[in-house]
Design an enzyme around this catalytic site. Structure first.
Site, PDB file in Angstrom:
ATOM      1  N   HIS A   2      -8.168  -3.963  -1.013  1.00 27.46           N
ATOM      2  CA  HIS A   2      -7.372  -4.094   0.213  1.00 27.46           C
ATOM      3  C   HIS A   2      -6.317  -2.986   0.310  1.00 27.46           C
ATOM      4  O   HIS A   2      -6.219  -2.282   1.322  1.00 27.46           O
ATOM      5  CB  HIS A   2      -6.720  -5.479   0.248  1.00 27.46           C
ATOM      6  CG  HIS A   2      -5.853  -5.723   1.440  1.00 27.46           C
ATOM      7  ND1 HIS A   2      -6.295  -6.390   2.561  1.00 27.46           N
ATOM      8  CD2 HIS A   2      -4.572  -5.365   1.705  1.00 27.46           C
ATOM      9  CE1 HIS A   2      -5.327  -6.439   3.458  1.00 27.46           C
ATOM     10  NE2 HIS A   2      -4.264  -5.826   2.957  1.00 27.46           N
ATOM     11  N   GLU A   3      -5.540  -2.828  -0.750  1.00 29.49           N
ATOM     12  CA  GLU A   3      -4.469  -1.821  -0.698  1.00 29.49           C
ATOM     13  C   GLU A   3      -5.057  -0.414  -0.608  1.00 29.49           C
ATOM     14  O   GLU A   3      -4.517   0.448   0.078  1.00 29.49           O
ATOM     15  CB  GLU A   3      -3.524  -1.958  -1.899  1.00 29.49           C
ATOM     16  CG  GLU A   3      -2.885  -3.344  -2.075  1.00 29.49           C
ATOM     17  CD  GLU A   3      -2.320  -3.969  -0.810  1.00 29.49           C
ATOM     18  OE1 GLU A   3      -1.906  -3.229   0.110  1.00 29.49           O
ATOM     19  OE2 GLU A   3      -2.312  -5.213  -0.713  1.00 29.49           O
ATOM     20  N   ASP A  50       8.356  -9.996  10.584  1.00 35.34           N
ATOM     21  CA  ASP A  50       7.740 -10.912   9.621  1.00 35.34           C
ATOM     22  C   ASP A  50       7.043 -12.093  10.297  1.00 35.34           C
ATOM     23  O   ASP A  50       6.081 -12.637   9.764  1.00 35.34           O
ATOM     24  CB  ASP A  50       8.803 -11.488   8.674  1.00 35.34           C
ATOM     25  CG  ASP A  50       8.928 -10.670   7.414  1.00 35.34           C
ATOM     26  OD1 ASP A  50       8.362  -9.556   7.379  1.00 35.34           O
ATOM     27  OD2 ASP A  50       9.588 -11.148   6.472  1.00 35.34           O
ATOM     28  N   TYR A  98      -4.507 -10.706   9.964  1.00 30.99           N
ATOM     29  CA  TYR A  98      -5.477 -10.414   8.902  1.00 30.99           C
ATOM     30  C   TYR A  98      -6.864 -10.963   9.245  1.00 30.99           C
ATOM     31  O   TYR A  98      -7.841 -10.237   9.288  1.00 30.99           O
ATOM     32  CB  TYR A  98      -5.020 -11.051   7.584  1.00 30.99           C
ATOM     33  CG  TYR A  98      -3.842 -10.381   6.930  1.00 30.99           C
ATOM     34  CD1 TYR A  98      -2.548 -10.618   7.388  1.00 30.99           C
ATOM     35  CD2 TYR A  98      -4.000  -9.529   5.850  1.00 30.99           C
ATOM     36  CE1 TYR A  98      -1.453 -10.016   6.794  1.00 30.99           C
ATOM     37  CE2 TYR A  98      -2.904  -8.919   5.238  1.00 30.99           C
ATOM     38  CZ  TYR A  98      -1.633  -9.176   5.711  1.00 30.99           C
ATOM     39  OH  TYR A  98      -0.561  -8.566   5.122  1.00 30.99           O
ATOM     40  N   GLU A 156      -3.655  -4.533   9.480  1.00 28.01           N
ATOM     41  CA  GLU A 156      -4.178  -5.527   8.535  1.00 28.01           C
ATOM     42  C   GLU A 156      -5.599  -6.000   8.843  1.00 28.01           C
ATOM     43  O   GLU A 156      -6.395  -6.209   7.930  1.00 28.01           O
ATOM     44  CB  GLU A 156      -3.222  -6.716   8.421  1.00 28.01           C
ATOM     45  CG  GLU A 156      -1.845  -6.355   7.852  1.00 28.01           C
ATOM     46  CD  GLU A 156      -1.873  -5.760   6.449  1.00 28.01           C
ATOM     47  OE1 GLU A 156      -2.889  -5.908   5.733  1.00 28.01           O
ATOM     48  OE2 GLU A 156      -0.859  -5.123   6.068  1.00 28.01           O
ATOM     49  N   GLU A 171       0.792  -1.226   0.000  1.00 30.39           N
ATOM     50  CA  GLU A 171       0.000   0.000   0.000  1.00 30.39           C
ATOM     51  C   GLU A 171       0.825   1.277   0.000  1.00 30.39           C
ATOM     52  O   GLU A 171       0.512   2.216   0.743  1.00 30.39           O
ATOM     53  CB  GLU A 171      -0.924  -0.030   1.213  1.00 30.39           C
ATOM     54  CG  GLU A 171      -0.223   0.029   2.598  1.00 30.39           C
ATOM     55  CD  GLU A 171       0.188  -1.303   3.175  1.00 30.39           C
ATOM     56  OE1 GLU A 171       0.383  -2.268   2.403  1.00 30.39           O
ATOM     57  OE2 GLU A 171       0.340  -1.400   4.408  1.00 30.39           O
ATOM     58  N   HIS A 194      -5.974   0.465   2.903  1.00 35.41           N
ATOM     59  CA  HIS A 194      -4.833   0.890   3.725  1.00 35.41           C
ATOM     60  C   HIS A 194      -4.628   2.406   3.697  1.00 35.41           C
ATOM     61  O   HIS A 194      -3.920   2.942   4.554  1.00 35.41           O
ATOM     62  CB  HIS A 194      -3.546   0.215   3.242  1.00 35.41           C
ATOM     63  CG  HIS A 194      -3.276  -1.131   3.834  1.00 35.41           C
ATOM     64  ND1 HIS A 194      -3.220  -1.354   5.188  1.00 35.41           N
ATOM     65  CD2 HIS A 194      -3.016  -2.330   3.246  1.00 35.41           C
ATOM     66  CE1 HIS A 194      -2.931  -2.641   5.406  1.00 35.41           C
ATOM     67  NE2 HIS A 194      -2.810  -3.247   4.241  1.00 35.41           N
TER      68      HIS A 194
END
Ligand code: BES
Ligand code: ZN
Length: 615
Positions: A309-310, A389, A397, A332, A285, A313
């Site tokens: 979705h992006e 990560d 999510y 998320e 994003e 953001h």
């Protein structure tokens, strides 16, 4: 301003203030383990970046000048990783600096000596061949195979590997940039962008809204621009640009739907650049310019929830930002919720619920995968001494989504939407911690409406609480029944699947029973040509089943290998390598990985290296 309009404004303001007993969840820069910066002492506020991208040496070099908010400090600390720092200045004069010890995750603190009244610092630097954020692609790795390509990936803590910076999501900076690239190429950033190439290969950029460092982004390649609407459009290589424009033709409608839900789009322009297939994510994003994988282009707009979705953001993430990577679910989870609401607004509840249910199944699998590490299934994480990560999985999510959906169903959509709209408005251009959000939720939604809700269980406890929303889809139930009847009858009636959507196919394939045979799979493949599907999501879940069930017909092994070599999207490739591993086929996986690894961006190869024990 005319008198009556001034009066009018005052009245409006008074009402607005009255309505808003809500204080923004302001950060005072909370402690955080993924940045060496000490912004309470001295914080960067604006960046002037002056760099050149050299495709021969595969390095970026130049300078980063920062305006700083200096709290009478005698040093300022930036993050850096694999950078070569050649010179540092304070208010334009050379100054001394030290680079602290290297940490494999965090890189090295760059400690710069300043005076208590220093207003600006400049760091001269170049990247090295280890720089993780950058992927330099040969022409062969692009769609058109004629020019090289470069793109960056900053999230979560990689920006520091291409710009020395205070690399914490709590930091916000505006920026200007000058970027020099080979004349045949165009440069674009997470900023106001050119629409055509310049004659001299020099591009200037301006980002006037303050953004977090992980959203700094640059892409350089032989790209063209095509508008979709007055404020949306696509960048892509020449052979891809028309396909991208057609695939994303609903972008303006998405922006309108999003604005109707949670307030104005604050970033003026919303463009998408379609990158070469090694891009490690579905989408990223970057403000004003989402970076996207070409695997989203299915030819029938069936995978464009990724664009929703992006876009989402632009509110959850870019406008209201997670304060630390332990709060990643705030970015998320909210974005998945918002994505699905946009999809519902454009295409209806059926489509929205199918997307939600695919995520629901991902969540089930993720929770199962963490059965020996239940603390990893909490929304609020503790990633101290871990790579951020590690928290970037379906929990943030899809558990995040399920929490918000359950909350919506409990309080009612009208109240929930009003609450969210205010949340974005009140916290615009700032950061929020999980605790700050919980307070805000209690004060502004639950207490005023006298609603009991197990917020703490959802956020601070592992697993999925019992009061979870139940999501149903008639289409998915039909897909399962259809699958069962094909298997029972040992014949396939293609008329039963007319007009199925991609989501139904994905559900159908993912829910094969453990007992499915290779004959069953061959029958399905003969009828539906899954092995040759040009839809990346369908192909991916089918390949996973082929690995799971030892299916080898229709040259599927070759197809899997080709896919893993061409595509670098981490979610896709890790799903497939994970399937090999689960079935004790690590050797097979390594054989492919050996050929594919050179094509992957570091975020993908780091994940797969660890998964397969590659070194
Ligand atoms: N911001 C993420 C990508 C990301 C997450 C990059 C963590 C680095 C660290 C992006 O918005 C995202 O979620 N992408 C998904 C899209 C999907 C959920 C529609 C992806 O890449 O698959
Ligand atoms: Zn996201």
């Amino acid at each position: 301003m005319k008198k009556h309009s001034l009066l009018f404004s005052l009245i409006v303001l008074a009402f607005a203030c009255h309505d808003e007993k809500k204080e923004p969840i302001t950060p005072k820069y909370v402690e955080e383990s993924h940045s060496y910066a000490r912004p309470n002492t001295a914080a960067i506020t604006h960046l002037d970046l002056d760099i050149e991208a050299n495709f021969d040496t595969k390095t970026i070099s130049g300078s980063a000048t920062y305006a700083i908010d200096n709290n009478v400090a005698t040093s300022i600390v930036l993050d850096s990783k694999f950078l070569n720092i050649t010179k540092v200045q304070a208010d334009g004069k050379d100054t001394t600096f030290t680079l602290g010890d290297f940490d494999a995750q965090l890189g090295r603190p760059l400690i710069i000596d300043i005076a208590p009244n220093t207003n600006s610092i400049t760091v001269f630097y170049n990247t090295t061949d280890q720089t993780e954020a950058l992927q330099w692609l040969s022409p062969q790795q692009t769609a058109d195979k004629t020019h090289p390509f470069l793109f960056t990936q900053g999230q979560a803590i990689l920006t520091r590997s291409w710009i020395p910076i205070q690399d914490s999501p709590q930091i916000r900076i505006t920026y200007n940039a000058t970027v020099k690239v080979p004349k045949a190429l165009m440069a674009v950033m997470s900023a106001e962008n050119p629409k055509e190439k310049t004659a001299d290969g020099i591009y200037t950029f301006k980002m006037k809204q303050p953004i977090s460092p992980y959203l700094m982004a640059l892409a350089v390649g032989d790209i063209q621009y095509k508008a979709v609407s007055h404020r949306t459009g696509v960048y892509a290589e020449p052979s891809m640009v028309d396909k991208a424009q057609a695939e994303f033709s609903d972008m303006e409608k998405m922006v309108v739907a999003a604005e109707n839900l949670y307030g104005d789009y604050d970033w003026d322009q919303f463009d998408v650049i379609v990158l070469p297939p090694s891009f490690p994510f579905g989408g990223m994003e970057n403000p004003r310019l989402t970076f996207a994988t070409p695997t989203v282009i299915a030819g029938d707009k069936s995978l464009t929830s990724l664009i929703a979705h992006e876009l989402a953001h632009s509110w959850s993430g870019n406008l209201v930002t997670n304060a630390t990577w332990n709060d990643f679910w705030l970015n998320e989870g909210f974005t998945v919720y918002f994505e699905i609401r946009i999809m519902e607004a454009l295409y209806g509840k059926d489509r929205a619920n199918m997307i939600a249910l695919i995520g629901r199944q991902d969540l089930e699998e993720e929770v199962e995968g963490f059965k020996n590490e239940p603390e990893m299934t909490k929304l609020k994480l503790d990633l101290t001494n871990k790579n951020p990560d590690d928290g970037m999985n379906s929990i943030a999510y899809d558990k995040g989504y399920l929490f918000l959906r359950t909350l919506e169903e409990t309080v009612g959509r009208e109240k929930f939407d009003a609450f969210l709209k205010n949340y974005f408005k009140t916290n615009a251009f700032s950061t929020v911690t999980t605790e700050g959000f919980v307070d805000y939720l209690n004060t502004n939604l639950l207490e005023p409406n006298a609603i009991e809700f197990n917020v703490d269980e959802w956020i601070y406890q592992p697993g999925i609480p019992d009061n979870q929303a139940v999501i149903v889809s008639d289409k998915f139930e039909n897909a399962r029944r259809t699958l069962q009847s094909f298997l029972d009858q040992k014949t396939v009636d293609v008329s039963k699947t007319q007009n199925w959507t991609t989501q139904e196919w994905v559900h159908f394939i993912r829910n094969f029973p453990e007992s499915i045979t290779v004959e069953d799979m061959k029958r399905l493949d003969d009828a539906f040509h899954f092995t040759n599907s040009s839809n990346s999501h369908i192909a991916m879940v089918w390949f996973e089943q082929a690995i799971n069930h030892d299916y080898h017909d229709h040259h599927v092994d070759q197809k899997i290998e080709d896919f893993l070599i061409r595509v670098g999207r981490r979610w896709y490739v890790s799903t497939l390598y994970k399937a090999f591993k689960r079935h004790d086929k690590v050797d097979e996986a390594l054989e492919i990985y050996h050929k594919a690894r050179g094509n992957y961006h570091s975020v993908t190869s780091n994940t797969i290296d660890e998964m397969l024990g590659y070194n």
